[in-house]
Design a protein around this motif. Sequence first.
Motif, PDB file in Angstrom:
ATOM      1  N   LEU A 623       0.835  -1.208   0.000  1.00  0.00           N
ATOM      2  CA  LEU A 623       0.000   0.000   0.000  1.00  0.00           C
ATOM      3  C   LEU A 623       0.870   1.259   0.000  1.00  0.00           C
ATOM      4  O   LEU A 623       0.584   2.230  -0.712  1.00  0.00           O
ATOM      5  CB  LEU A 623      -0.916  -0.010   1.227  1.00  0.00           C
ATOM      6  N   GLU A 624       1.926   1.249   0.788  1.00  0.00           N
ATOM      7  CA  GLU A 624       2.812   2.413   0.884  1.00  0.00           C
ATOM      8  C   GLU A 624       3.526   2.688  -0.437  1.00  0.00           C
ATOM      9  O   GLU A 624       3.792   3.843  -0.801  1.00  0.00           O
ATOM     10  CB  GLU A 624       3.831   2.197   2.002  1.00  0.00           C
ATOM     11  N   LYS A 625       3.846   1.617  -1.143  1.00  0.00           N
ATOM     12  CA  LYS A 625       4.590   1.781  -2.399  1.00  0.00           C
ATOM     13  C   LYS A 625       3.672   2.136  -3.580  1.00  0.00           C
ATOM     14  O   LYS A 625       4.124   2.695  -4.574  1.00  0.00           O
ATOM     15  CB  LYS A 625       5.353   0.487  -2.723  1.00  0.00           C
ATOM     16  N   SER A 626       2.399   1.760  -3.463  1.00  0.00           N
ATOM     17  CA  SER A 626       1.485   1.891  -4.604  1.00  0.00           C
ATOM     18  C   SER A 626       1.139   3.365  -4.883  1.00  0.00           C
ATOM     19  O   SER A 626       0.904   4.153  -3.963  1.00  0.00           O
ATOM     20  CB  SER A 626       0.200   1.106  -4.337  1.00  0.00           C
ATOM     21  N   THR A 627       1.070   3.711  -6.166  1.00  0.00           N
ATOM     22  CA  THR A 627       0.654   5.071  -6.597  1.00  0.00           C
ATOM     23  C   THR A 627      -0.659   5.014  -7.370  1.00  0.00           C
ATOM     24  O   THR A 627      -1.221   6.047  -7.732  1.00  0.00           O
ATOM     25  CB  THR A 627       1.742   5.695  -7.491  1.00  0.00           C
ATOM     26  N   ASP A 628      -1.141   3.803  -7.624  1.00  0.00           N
ATOM     27  CA  ASP A 628      -2.387   3.613  -8.372  1.00  0.00           C
ATOM     28  C   ASP A 628      -3.561   3.591  -7.393  1.00  0.00           C
ATOM     29  O   ASP A 628      -3.557   2.830  -6.416  1.00  0.00           O
ATOM     30  CB  ASP A 628      -2.328   2.307  -9.165  1.00  0.00           C
ATOM     31  N   GLN A 632      -4.585   0.848  -4.449  1.00  0.00           N
ATOM     32  CA  GLN A 632      -4.620   1.249  -3.042  1.00  0.00           C
ATOM     33  C   GLN A 632      -5.929   0.808  -2.390  1.00  0.00           C
ATOM     34  O   GLN A 632      -5.942   0.354  -1.235  1.00  0.00           O
ATOM     35  CB  GLN A 632      -4.441   2.769  -2.934  1.00  0.00           C
ATOM     36  N   ILE A 633      -7.061   0.961  -3.144  1.00  0.00           N
ATOM     37  CA  ILE A 633      -8.363   0.532  -2.633  1.00  0.00           C
ATOM     38  C   ILE A 633      -8.359  -0.973  -2.351  1.00  0.00           C
ATOM     39  O   ILE A 633      -8.836  -1.439  -1.306  1.00  0.00           O
ATOM     40  CB  ILE A 633      -9.490   0.880  -3.624  1.00  0.00           C
ATOM     41  N   ASN A 634      -7.777  -1.757  -3.270  1.00  0.00           N
ATOM     42  CA  ASN A 634      -7.705  -3.216  -3.098  1.00  0.00           C
ATOM     43  C   ASN A 634      -6.862  -3.581  -1.874  1.00  0.00           C
ATOM     44  O   ASN A 634      -7.193  -4.516  -1.126  1.00  0.00           O
ATOM     45  CB  ASN A 634      -7.127  -3.866  -4.354  1.00  0.00           C
ATOM     46  N   CYS A 635      -5.779  -2.849  -1.670  1.00  0.00           N
ATOM     47  CA  CYS A 635      -4.913  -3.114  -0.498  1.00  0.00           C
ATOM     48  C   CYS A 635      -5.671  -2.827   0.795  1.00  0.00           C
ATOM     49  O   CYS A 635      -5.550  -3.567   1.779  1.00  0.00           O
ATOM     50  CB  CYS A 635      -3.655  -2.251  -0.568  1.00  0.00           C
TER      51      CYS A 635
END
Length: 659
Positions: A623-628, A632-635
């Motif tokens: 989640l921390e690494k994601s920019t999409d 992020q919602i899925n995480c």
Amino acid sequence: MISQQTIQQILARIDIVEIVGNFVKLKKRGANYLGLCPFHNEKSPSFTVTPSKEIYKCFGCGASGNAIKFLMEHEKYSYVEALRWLAQRYDVTVEETEVSAEVKQQQQLADSLYIINNFAREYFSNTLFNTEEGQNVGLSYFEERGFTQETIRKFQLGYSLNAWDAFTKAALAKGYNLEYLQKTGLVTIRNEQPGDNYRGRVVFPIHNQSGKVLGFGARILVKNDRAPKYVNSPENEIYVKNRVLYGTYFARHAIDKLNECLLVEGYTDVISLHQAGIENVVASSGTSLTQHQLRLIKKYTNNLTILFDGDNAGVKAALRGLDMAIEEGLNVKLVLIPDKEDPDSYVQKIGAEAFRQFIADNKQDFILFKLQISMQDAGNDTTKKSQLVNEIAETIAKIDKTEDFTRQQDYIRQCSQVLKIDEQGLINLVNKFIREKLQKKEQQFSRDQEKNAPSQDDDLSPEAIAAMEAMENGGGVSDNFFNPDERQERELVKILLRFGDKPFSEEDQNTVADYIFRLPYDFESLADNEIVKRILREYKQMYDEDNLPDKKWFLYHSDHDVTAMVVQIMEDKEAELSPKWKEEFEIDTVYGDNAYLKDTISTTNYLMLRKIRKMIIENQQELEKSTDFEAQINCMKMHKHLKQLENELTNGLGTVIFR
């Protein structure tokens, strides 16, 4: 090799209390048995045998294992020898697989020779004590040597009547084969008539490590220039002289406990020292030491002390042969008995305590003693001195184990000072011999590879060879078995082994194993320890085949790592899984035979929680690494789902649902 069916029959009959009780005096204490540890000296018993777990454990020295491991450690048996001992003990017929007719014939011949030798031992002992000639001649001789009847019976000494065929007639009357009687050396043929080979002699049986009689040495009692002083058994299928040391059977425990082997020359030296209470002694029977004999000593200790007669003219020749002992990694010391004495006469002259003190005060290092003797012989002769330097360098080069590097360097320093030569020069010479030795080994290895030379253990399965090698070399499992993070994994194995077939629910027929393997988690994949993974995988495979294994299957497994792991698991005290259990997960832990259901739930919950917490951490990192935004919602959805699972497990919910 021994068939699996035979092995299973042996394992099914093993009673560890009975096996250990053959060698250790045990007293019942509660559900366990307690005794003095046979593996180290102790005054208060700390050696415990637990029949329910089929293991032993010493809380003094740490020794532990199963019945087979006990026999291997205590009697120095190989894995196969221990199985054969147990088979004989429990009257199990040993079936061999993949054994040729020739091998089977050799085994039958060996068994026949053992039977004949045992008959002869009993015959000669009976003759010594229960015949007039035996008492007047044989028994009188032993008593004149200072041997008590207790000692005579201990070493099973005997006497052969001074008659042409007294023993031969008795043996043939019992139906023993004349050809086999000749093979043992007990009977000889002269003028086409069979007769006794040891007539008119006192007889010394020679035992193997398990106490079976391999052969005999027989000493003449009347002076006869035409007859040899000793007549020994010829080599045959069971007796190979260079593989045997006289007295090993009686000395093995003392050598093991004292961590030192005393080596003498003759039978009577061994017997006298044993009678004096100095029991860590064996004899080479007047022959030069061989590699096989040195390896036999090394099974019990790395410390060898050789007692030489002071007037022994063969000391220098013997020293040359002792390089092999250095190569085998033995620490060799020498003691010279005073002139005109031998160990037998000297111990009787000064007594046991003074003899022990004499050995302690007069031990000399083998290499330095060899250097001293050789320098006296070389004198001022430059050629001899040069030869001596080479000999000493070659001897030091045989100390090539990594752990002995400091010892090797110390010898180089001391020898260079005594020889008055440059230390670096001696180092270079030693290294030269080391390189030459390595080159020879490489060349020999290449030749063996080309010939595809068969192994001496070709008649054993790879599994049996691996188990034998691991157990004989003291192999074991790694220290990570004691890693607290893996306690729960080991606890799961313990539950399966002890309670896997127990009912989990009173309402249906489901077992503990059913509960564990029907949970929506693969516990093999949850485990970190590779041996635990192996046990869980094999247990699950047998479970899927409706062949639920019991603890014996793994306790006596052919893979020694598995056996060692199971022994450690079974000896582990019932304790809290982790000091952080209550604090982190708010789950109470209750252990013991009457609480195995709670144990099962607690342990499986912990392993599943551990997996979920790892997944939560990994999800947070993603989640921390994601920019999409969608990712992020899925995480976040995954985080919510994992936290819900965590809460359910923590509260003890959803853990008894079969799927």
